[in-house]
Design a protein around this motif. Sequence first.
Motif, PDB file in Angstrom:
ATOM      1  N   ILE A  24      76.289 -26.768  -3.711  1.00 54.31           N
ATOM      2  CA  ILE A  24      76.797 -25.436  -4.071  1.00 54.31           C
ATOM      3  C   ILE A  24      77.808 -25.535  -5.208  1.00 54.31           C
ATOM      4  O   ILE A  24      77.755 -24.800  -6.196  1.00 54.31           O
ATOM      5  N   GLY A  25      78.727 -26.483  -5.079  1.00 55.57           N
ATOM      6  CA  GLY A  25      79.771 -26.630  -6.077  1.00 55.57           C
ATOM      7  C   GLY A  25      79.265 -27.082  -7.430  1.00 55.57           C
ATOM      8  O   GLY A  25      79.905 -26.828  -8.458  1.00 55.57           O
ATOM      9  N   SER A  26      78.127 -27.755  -7.451  1.00 55.20           N
ATOM     10  CA  SER A  26      77.618 -28.308  -8.707  1.00 55.20           C
ATOM     11  C   SER A  26      76.859 -27.293  -9.557  1.00 55.20           C
ATOM     12  O   SER A  26      76.425 -27.625 -10.665  1.00 55.20           O
ATOM     13  N   THR A  76      84.500 -20.792  -1.860  1.00 55.49           N
ATOM     14  CA  THR A  76      84.662 -19.984  -0.648  1.00 55.49           C
ATOM     15  C   THR A  76      83.390 -20.004   0.187  1.00 55.49           C
ATOM     16  O   THR A  76      83.429 -20.157   1.425  1.00 55.49           O
ATOM     17  N   LEU A  77      82.244 -19.857  -0.474  1.00 51.67           N
ATOM     18  CA  LEU A  77      80.959 -19.822   0.228  1.00 51.67           C
ATOM     19  C   LEU A  77      80.679 -21.128   0.953  1.00 51.67           C
ATOM     20  O   LEU A  77      80.231 -21.122   2.110  1.00 51.67           O
ATOM     21  N   ALA A  91      83.582 -27.591   7.710  1.00 52.83           N
ATOM     22  CA  ALA A  91      83.861 -26.659   6.614  1.00 52.83           C
ATOM     23  C   ALA A  91      84.781 -27.298   5.579  1.00 52.83           C
ATOM     24  O   ALA A  91      84.584 -27.142   4.365  1.00 52.83           O
ATOM     25  N   LEU A  92      85.790 -28.031   6.037  1.00 53.23           N
ATOM     26  CA  LEU A  92      86.716 -28.681   5.108  1.00 53.23           C
ATOM     27  C   LEU A  92      86.014 -29.789   4.326  1.00 53.23           C
ATOM     28  O   LEU A  92      86.285 -29.987   3.137  1.00 53.23           O
ATOM     29  N   TYR A 119      89.038 -24.763  -6.552  1.00 52.24           N
ATOM     30  CA  TYR A 119      90.183 -25.078  -5.685  1.00 52.24           C
ATOM     31  C   TYR A 119      90.657 -23.800  -4.986  1.00 52.24           C
ATOM     32  O   TYR A 119      90.842 -23.770  -3.762  1.00 52.24           O
ATOM     33  N   LEU A 120      90.837 -22.742  -5.781  1.00 62.47           N
ATOM     34  CA  LEU A 120      91.278 -21.467  -5.214  1.00 62.47           C
ATOM     35  C   LEU A 120      90.235 -20.910  -4.254  1.00 62.47           C
ATOM     36  O   LEU A 120      90.582 -20.377  -3.188  1.00 62.47           O
ATOM     37  N   GLY A 121      88.964 -21.044  -4.597  1.00 60.06           N
ATOM     38  CA  GLY A 121      87.915 -20.550  -3.714  1.00 60.06           C
ATOM     39  C   GLY A 121      87.901 -21.251  -2.368  1.00 60.06           C
ATOM     40  O   GLY A 121      87.741 -20.620  -1.316  1.00 60.06           O
TER      41      GLY A 121
END
Length: 205
Positions: A24-26, A76-77, A91-92, A119-121
């Motif tokens: 997801i992050g990529s 966040t997702l 989740a972490l 980071y904020l998400g």
Amino acid sequence: MLHPINWSLALPYYLAALVFGYLIGSIPFGVVLTRLAGTADLRSIGSGNIGATNVLRTGHKALAAATLACDVLKGTLAVLLMDWLWGRDHALVAGFGAFLGHLFPLWLKFRGGKGVATYLGILIGSAPWPGAAAFAAIWVGVAALTRYSSLAALVASVATPAVLWANDDRQEALLFALLTVLVLVMHRANIARLLSGTEGKIDAS
């Protein structure tokens, strides 16, 4: 509270959460959105970074805003979906994976963004109060006083683990301490420019 993770029993699940978050992050939203808009390759513009700040250098404020929103939301997702599927610890781990995915996306030869939006998400997904609220307040305050976006992000990131620890969010504090180290590493050029007085300021116009 700090809950020890039993890696010997649950390692495959944590690895799956890490990979899930990474994928997801990529997703390089800055590159995707600018290509869809028909602009030049984002990696050939300005700093070559794939984040919202560099998208803004294309002259498309709406694209920059969309990139920022998407980079926040993917963090966040990753956290919320994995929290719903397998619980808080996973989740972490997924959040950490999402951060690594943004910084080092496989699809772009591991050259990604600097991580502040994601980071904020992750913070919004894991500790909206007081974590994300404190981050936002600190960023706004430092940016308003100094006009340095990078300095605001760095100060807010450094403060975040302490805020989480003080609120007894120990697991989250440890995660964000690690993420903060990575943010500092990714911003080493910005730090050098801040020290030399050559860092660009936020346009007041």
